[in-house]
Every structure is written in C-alpha cells, then in structure tokens.
Design a protein around this motif. Sequence first.
Motif, PDB file in Angstrom:
ATOM      1  N   MET A   1       0.778  -1.151  -0.078  1.00  0.00           N
ATOM      2  CA  MET A   1      -0.002  -0.038  -0.154  1.00  0.00           C
ATOM      3  C   MET A   1       0.988   1.208  -0.091  1.00  0.00           C
ATOM      4  N   SER A   2       0.542   2.249  -0.487  1.00  0.00           N
ATOM      5  CA  SER A   2       1.349   3.433  -1.035  1.00  0.00           C
ATOM      6  C   SER A   2       1.568   4.148   0.448  1.00  0.00           C
ATOM      7  N   THR A   3       2.696   4.877   0.690  1.00  0.00           N
ATOM      8  CA  THR A   3       2.716   5.783   1.675  1.00  0.00           C
ATOM      9  C   THR A   3       2.710   7.094   1.092  1.00  0.00           C
ATOM     10  N   LEU A   4       2.322   7.340  -0.122  1.00  0.00           N
ATOM     11  CA  LEU A   4       2.375   8.588  -0.585  1.00  0.00           C
ATOM     12  C   LEU A   4       1.098   9.412  -0.002  1.00  0.00           C
ATOM     13  N   PRO A   5       1.194  10.724   0.349  1.00  0.00           N
ATOM     14  CA  PRO A   5       0.180  11.516   0.872  1.00  0.00           C
ATOM     15  C   PRO A   5      -1.229  11.365  -0.125  1.00  0.00           C
ATOM     16  N   VAL A   6      -2.279  11.439   0.616  1.00  0.00           N
ATOM     17  CA  VAL A   6      -3.598  11.779   0.111  1.00  0.00           C
ATOM     18  C   VAL A   6      -3.733  13.244  -0.921  1.00  0.00           C
ATOM     19  N   GLU A   7      -4.610  13.191  -1.891  1.00  0.00           N
ATOM     20  CA  GLU A   7      -4.420  14.239  -2.726  1.00  0.00           C
ATOM     21  C   GLU A   7      -4.325  15.473  -2.096  1.00  0.00           C
ATOM     22  N   ARG A  78      -2.648   8.030   6.652  1.00  0.00           N
ATOM     23  CA  ARG A  78      -2.628   8.299   5.163  1.00  0.00           C
ATOM     24  C   ARG A  78      -2.726   6.838   4.534  1.00  0.00           C
ATOM     25  N   ARG A  79      -2.165   6.019   4.858  1.00  0.00           N
ATOM     26  CA  ARG A  79      -2.159   4.674   4.388  1.00  0.00           C
ATOM     27  C   ARG A  79      -3.582   4.064   4.828  1.00  0.00           C
ATOM     28  N   HIS A  80      -4.234   4.399   5.681  1.00  0.00           N
ATOM     29  CA  HIS A  80      -5.641   4.113   6.065  1.00  0.00           C
ATOM     30  C   HIS A  80      -6.606   4.567   5.194  1.00  0.00           C
ATOM     31  N   VAL A  81      -6.403   5.922   4.732  1.00  0.00           N
ATOM     32  CA  VAL A  81      -7.178   6.581   3.765  1.00  0.00           C
ATOM     33  C   VAL A  81      -7.017   5.904   2.576  1.00  0.00           C
ATOM     34  N   GLU A  82      -5.941   5.689   2.134  1.00  0.00           N
ATOM     35  CA  GLU A  82      -5.932   5.105   0.541  1.00  0.00           C
ATOM     36  C   GLU A  82      -6.274   3.846   0.584  1.00  0.00           C
ATOM     37  N   ARG A  83      -6.312   3.063   1.890  1.00  0.00           N
ATOM     38  CA  ARG A  83      -6.976   1.508   1.927  1.00  0.00           C
ATOM     39  C   ARG A  83      -8.417   1.601   2.024  1.00  0.00           C
ATOM     40  N   PHE A  84      -8.668   2.643   2.656  1.00  0.00           N
ATOM     41  CA  PHE A  84     -10.299   2.803   2.573  1.00  0.00           C
ATOM     42  C   PHE A  84     -10.922   3.109   1.555  1.00  0.00           C
ATOM     43  N   PHE A 126      -9.285   8.025  11.396  1.00  0.00           N
ATOM     44  CA  PHE A 126      -8.315   8.747  10.560  1.00  0.00           C
ATOM     45  C   PHE A 126      -7.607   9.825  10.952  1.00  0.00           C
ATOM     46  N   GLY A 127      -6.934   9.487  12.072  1.00  0.00           N
ATOM     47  CA  GLY A 127      -5.997  10.453  12.693  1.00  0.00           C
ATOM     48  C   GLY A 127      -6.413  11.440  13.823  1.00  0.00           C
ATOM     49  N   ASP A 128      -7.895  11.165  14.188  1.00  0.00           N
ATOM     50  CA  ASP A 128      -8.235  12.351  15.023  1.00  0.00           C
ATOM     51  C   ASP A 128      -7.918  12.078  16.398  1.00  0.00           C
ATOM     52  N   VAL A 129      -7.528  10.681  16.692  1.00  0.00           N
ATOM     53  CA  VAL A 129      -7.224  10.546  18.028  1.00  0.00           C
ATOM     54  C   VAL A 129      -5.833  11.036  18.503  1.00  0.00           C
ATOM     55  N   VAL A 130      -5.177  11.519  17.325  1.00  0.00           N
ATOM     56  CA  VAL A 130      -3.685  12.005  17.747  1.00  0.00           C
ATOM     57  C   VAL A 130      -3.811  13.724  17.500  1.00  0.00           C
ATOM     58  N   ASP A 131      -4.329  14.116  16.471  1.00  0.00           N
ATOM     59  CA  ASP A 131      -4.502  15.347  15.925  1.00  0.00           C
ATOM     60  C   ASP A 131      -5.476  15.659  14.779  1.00  0.00           C
ATOM     61  N   GLY A 147     -14.149  15.118   1.541  1.00  0.00           N
ATOM     62  CA  GLY A 147     -13.847  15.485   0.221  1.00  0.00           C
ATOM     63  C   GLY A 147     -13.436  14.277  -0.700  1.00  0.00           C
ATOM     64  N   ARG A 148     -12.903  13.286  -0.302  1.00  0.00           N
ATOM     65  CA  ARG A 148     -12.694  12.224  -0.974  1.00  0.00           C
ATOM     66  C   ARG A 148     -13.874  11.353  -1.249  1.00  0.00           C
ATOM     67  N   LEU A 149     -14.835  11.328  -0.335  1.00  0.00           N
ATOM     68  CA  LEU A 149     -16.005  10.502  -0.414  1.00  0.00           C
ATOM     69  C   LEU A 149     -17.162  11.335  -1.386  1.00  0.00           C
ATOM     70  N   ARG A 150     -17.290  12.744  -1.341  1.00  0.00           N
ATOM     71  CA  ARG A 150     -17.797  13.595  -2.389  1.00  0.00           C
ATOM     72  C   ARG A 150     -17.574  13.327  -3.666  1.00  0.00           C
ATOM     73  N   GLY A 151     -16.193  13.381  -3.893  1.00  0.00           N
ATOM     74  CA  GLY A 151     -15.514  13.018  -5.169  1.00  0.00           C
ATOM     75  C   GLY A 151     -16.130  11.650  -5.869  1.00  0.00           C
ATOM     76  N   LEU A 152     -15.968  10.703  -4.868  1.00  0.00           N
ATOM     77  CA  LEU A 152     -16.366   9.174  -5.205  1.00  0.00           C
ATOM     78  C   LEU A 152     -17.919   9.410  -5.567  1.00  0.00           C
ATOM     79  N   LEU A 153     -18.729   9.912  -4.839  1.00  0.00           N
ATOM     80  CA  LEU A 153     -20.153   9.727  -4.988  1.00  0.00           C
ATOM     81  C   LEU A 153     -20.577  10.736  -6.198  1.00  0.00           C
TER      82      LEU A 153
END
Length: 215
Positions: A1-7, A78-84, A126-131, A147-153
């Motif tokens: 799974m990519s470690t690159l940042p989400v868009e 970010r890996r979680h987001v990409e996997r999701f 999705f990271g809110d536990v930390v920051d 934003g990601r889900l909006r684009g998908l729908l």
Amino acid sequence: MSTLPVEESGEAPLRRQPSQRRSARRVERMLDACADLLDEIGYEALSTTRIAERAGVAIGSIYQFFPDKKAITQAVTRRHVERFMSRIGTRFLSEDYSGWWDAVDAIIDEYVEMHRTVPGFRSLHFGDVVDLNLLDGVSDNNTVIAGRLRGLLLQEYGLADSEEFDLAIMVAVEAGDAVLKLAFRHDPEGAPQIVQEAKRLIRGYLSRQFADAAP
C-alpha cells in the motif's frame, strides 16, 4: 500500500521518498510496526525506539525517513485513507447498487470492517485521536475524508455538485463518525444495532438533502 500522501494533504510526513524497493519495504515494515504498537500500547507510550525494535531496523533507519513518531503515525493514517478509498472503489466496481443510498451503506460497512481487521485503525481511525489536522495542515481530518467521498459519489452517481451538497456530505461524515465510534466504544466488533442506526441516520439525512438527485 502506498505511503504517498492523499491528494488533499499538504506537506508529506516522509523526509524523503524511498528510491529502492528494499527501502520501500523497510518503510512499510516501520508503518506496520507502528500500527501494531498503537493497538497494543497506544500513542502516548509509542516511541521511535519501540517502532525500530518491532520493525527490526536500526533507529537510524527510522530517522532517515521520519523525524518523529507523529510523522510515522501520520503516514499510517494516510495509508488507512488510501486503503479505505481503494476498498470502496473495488466494491463500487464489483457490486451493483440500487442508488447512492446502498453505496453509503457499503462505505459504512468498509469502515466497520477496517475497524475490526486493520491494525492501527481502531486506535487512529483517520487520525483524529492524535491530531484533528493530522492528514492536512489546513483542513481537519474529517474534511479530508468528506472531500474524497464527495468526489467518489459525484463520479459514480452523477449527483449535482453544489455548496449544499458539500455541506451535506460534511455533516453526514461528522455524524456517521460520531455514531460509529459509539458502536465500538464498548464492543470491539462494533455493536450491530448502533451500526444500523448509523446507516439509518445518514440515509435519512442525505435523503432529505438531495432525494431529488437519486437515480
């Protein structure tokens, strides 16, 4: 799974991108170790030393790529987001839905399944536990997800794009996130009745917002 940042994200957590396959595999081991440790000991007890020991790498290897434990945790998130998003995209390609409402149910199902099975997800979400801005220095984490889900729908169902649509998706993500966290608060598998209530809540709310856009 990519470690690159989400868009939507700004600065990447990696100090540098791994240029060789061996380095990329080493980074993935670091992320896997971080995810496992987050579930076992939590973020406060997490350290780069513990991550290095679990990953079987020298501490210097950690600092080649990450400045601190927060940056590694950010990369895991970010890996979680990409996997999701990848898992949702796969479902959208392989399954037939009657309309956006069934797609929303599928999105919730993927969230629940990742919470149950993906290391680190129940500790981070999705990271809110930390920051609240772990994914992006400008937008909070749920705004990035919305934003990601909006684009998908929009892409899959041809819903009319508007400020009202953006607001509806943002509110749905916030409400769903809160209720799904409640589902896992006392049940590690997610209380089924609360998961169902989350689906009913989001369906009902979005139906009122853009029912006339449904196919």
